[in-house]
Scaffold this active site. Structure first.
Site, short mmCIF file in Angstrom:
data_model
loop_
_atom_site.label_atom_id
_atom_site.label_comp_id
_atom_site.label_asym_id
_atom_site.label_seq_id
_atom_site.Cartn_x
_atom_site.Cartn_y
_atom_site.Cartn_z
N MET A 1 2.42 -4.33 -4.48
CA MET A 1 2.27 -3.02 -4.11
C MET A 1 2.72 -1.85 -4.58
O MET A 1 2.64 -0.58 -4.69
CB MET A 1 2.40 -2.75 -2.23
CG MET A 1 1.08 -3.20 -1.42
SD MET A 1 0.89 -2.61 0.23
CE MET A 1 2.78 -2.95 0.75
N SER B 1 -3.22 2.17 -3.03
CA SER B 1 -4.34 2.52 -2.15
C SER B 1 -5.49 2.05 -2.42
O SER B 1 -6.25 3.25 -2.18
CB SER B 1 -4.32 3.26 -1.05
OG SER B 1 -2.99 3.22 -0.44
N GLY C 1 3.19 7.70 -4.91
CA GLY C 1 2.06 8.18 -4.86
C GLY C 1 0.61 7.30 -4.80
O GLY C 1 -0.10 7.23 -5.09
N SER C 2 0.97 6.76 -3.98
CA SER C 2 0.12 5.46 -2.91
C SER C 2 -1.40 5.79 -2.85
O SER C 2 -2.11 5.10 -2.36
CB SER C 2 0.77 3.96 -2.90
OG SER C 2 2.22 3.69 -3.67
#
Length: 582
Positions: A192, A219, A241-242
């Site tokens: 991630m 994401s 910033g995901s």
């Protein structure tokens, strides 16, 4: 006594050396075979659950036929919620419509990793409810790292396979209490800590708008699925910033709240423990109204009871619904990553629309962004020299998109210092990066670092207060980067990760698309530093005509409603302009 000659000794050493090499190669071959087998079994299991999902679609659609599935999919979340509550649509109709669409979408984009068949059992539970929650009957998608009882949260890592969660995360429990139907989980980059979307287990997820571009990360599966219509509301997490990258890259909306406005219990991290940069969970959807309805639903007594560490702050309708003109700070670029022509234009055009609507826009310069990126963000996230992050990859295969990060983090501290010194005259940013990922050597220095982070935060807030700002409008890196580039461009996250460092709520709204003029202007882009990373960024953002460009809307901590209000204003004004130009 038998004596060995020098030649005999040399021959024996050679034989032993060859044997050692053979053993090493054999161990590596066996390890590769083990990894291949684990990946094959995981993909077979994923195929099996998607087959089960197809069977559920056939069964549900036969028992609860929908006359107009496309009409269901075209509804906004508030519209859908209203029809579910008044009985115009049944939860079964809506669920199988979205399940079928999600199957079609993932066959093209590879964004779904798991089906949650428990949603079928929940349907029976919904029929017995006397009170219908705000998300009654709404299908919900979840990023891979959200724990759901009986299912893996893999993080794209082999060592997390076959470790099903023992209970639902708090956010899943609250969604269920509000009548929502979590029905699948979506893909992420390995570990991630990347804003691409690929891992060795489930492979690469594609951007629905251009398959040569990444959907963003981490994401990314959520952004891709929602943008393509396979989910109406999804949940992601964001440490740099995901949530916002996939929203911007796929042309949808997303919100990163203040840390601890929503419960993170039961949501996995790739490197827990660090406190300098706040990771948060939040919703993604096609429009702002959907995010607002979601936050209304989640900020409820159920969540405050399940996680007493969450401040019991219900959604403030007064702040969100206010029509008081706002004082909005804005900036077109920061001192770390020069904004491209399309990014600057997005902010400038949005600023003009807000001014015409009666709001006051004032220039705002965030203090020392580049310095904060290296000395506060990098140093904080990698305070342990990256060892916790690197532990994720033991016995695993490193995805190609992460090899640059894994290699640089894995260098010995002395070598990082040496290379930093050598490259400083020709590549000063690389020198700073290496210098600040060595790790913090003592608890005393870590505490000092925490004080520096807090001092920067207070400096930023003081500047905000001096201008009497209600919110800030600023760029976000967009449009979508070409596949494979994000792992080489970690420095380009300055526009997003700044607000994780500060722990401010921030949302993303698409406002325009890349034009031919933007593309021509990009050809002259050199960046602030005119170095290798600036050249890479130019390459990554090229060939993007027609792709969405977004802006960020920022508010002070715990002011999610103010953030959403500005987002709604931006969305409304942008849509009005688009309509008037038709």
């Amino acid at each position: 006594m038998l004596a060995l000659s020098n030649n005999d000794i040399m021959a024996l050493c050679a034989l032993l050396g060859c044997s050692a090499v053979t053993v090493v190669l054999l161990v590596r071959w066996l390890d590769a075979k083990r990894i291949d087998r684990q990946i094959r079994l995981a993909r077979e299991r994923r195929d099996a659950v998607l087959t089960r999902m197809e069977e559920a679609v056939r069964r549900l659609s036969a028992d609860h036929p929908a006359a107009d599935p496309e009409g269901i999919l075209s509804l906004s979340l508030p519209q859908l919620s209203s029809k579910l509550k008044d009985g115009t649509l049944s939860p079964e109709m809506v669920l199988h419509s979205y399940m079928r669409k999600a199957l079609d979408v993932t066959s093209e984009l590879n964004c779904v990793t798991d089906y949650l068949p428990e949603c079928e059992t929940q349907l029976a539970h919904l029929r017995g409810l006397k009170t219908k929650g705000l998300l009654y009957g709404v299908p919900i998608s979840l990023k891979d790292n959200f724990n759901y009882k009986g299912h893996d949260s893999t993080l794209g890592l082999l060592n997390q396979l076959n470790h099903p969660a023992s209970e639902d995360s708090v956010i899943v429990k609250v969604l269920k209490a509000q009548g929502a139907l979590p029905f699948l989980k979506t893909n992420i980059p390995q570990s991630m800590l990347n804003y691409d979307c690929c891992n060795p287990i489930y492979g690469r997820t594609l951007n629905p708008l251009n398959h040569k571009k990444t959907p963003g990360g981490s994401s990314g599966g959520e952004g891709s699925l929602i943008a393509a219509g396979g989910s109406i509301l999804g949940f992601g997490s964001d440490i740099g910033g995901s949530i916002r990258f996939p929203s911007a890259f796929c042309g949808i909306c997303g919100l990163k709240p203040t840390d601890n406005r929503l419960s993170k219990l039961g949501v996995k991290k790739s490197a827990g423990g660090q406190k300098s940069v706040a990771a948060m969970i939040g919703p993604l959807a096609k429009d702002v109204d959907s995010l607002v309805l979601c936050m209304r639903a989640l900020l409820c007594e159920e969540m405050f009871q399940l996680d007493p560490t969450i401040p019991p702050l219900p959604f403030s309708e007064e702040i969100y619904s206010s029509n008081r003109p706002l004082c909005i700070g804005y900036y077109e670029t920061d001192d770390a990553t020069m904004a491209t022509p399309s990014m600057k234009r997005a902010v400038c055009e949005t600023k003009e629309l807000l001014e015409k609507a009666g709001h006051r826009l004032v220039p705002f310069t965030p203090p020392s962004v580049e310095k904060s990126m290296f000395e506060l963000v990098l140093k904080g996230i990698l305070a342990d020299g990256g060892s916790t992050f690197l532990d994720n990859f033991k016995g695993d295969r490193v995805d190609p998109t992460l090899k640059t990060q894994v290699t640089s983090y894995g260098l010995p501290s002395w070598l990082k210092s040496f290379v930093s010194f050598i490259v400083k005259p020709v590549f000063p940013r690389l020198s700073k990066l290496l210098q600040n990922i060595k790790g913090i050597s003592s608890v005393k220095d870590l505490w000092k670092h925490h004080l520096e982070v807090e001092a920067y935060r207070q400096e930023f807030i003081a500047q905000w207060k001096k201008l009497e700002l209600d919110a800030v409008l600023c760029p976000i890196l967009s449009p979508a980067l070409t596949i494979g580039y994000p792992g080489k461009l970690s420095t380009a996250v300055s526009y997003t990760i700044l607000y994780n460092l500060l722990d401010f709520p921030v949302g993303v709204v698409p406002v325009t698309t890349v034009t031919k003029e933007d593309e021509e202007g990009l050809k002259a882009y050199e960046g602030h530093h005119k170095d290798y990373w600036d050249k890479l960024l130019k390459e990554a953002l090229s060939d993007s005509i027609g792709l969405p460009v977004s802006v960020q809307c920022v508010a002070l901590p715990w002011q999610e409603e103010q953030c959403l209000r500005l987002m709604k204003e931006v969305e409304t004004l942008t849509q009005e302009r688009r309509t008037s130009n038709l």
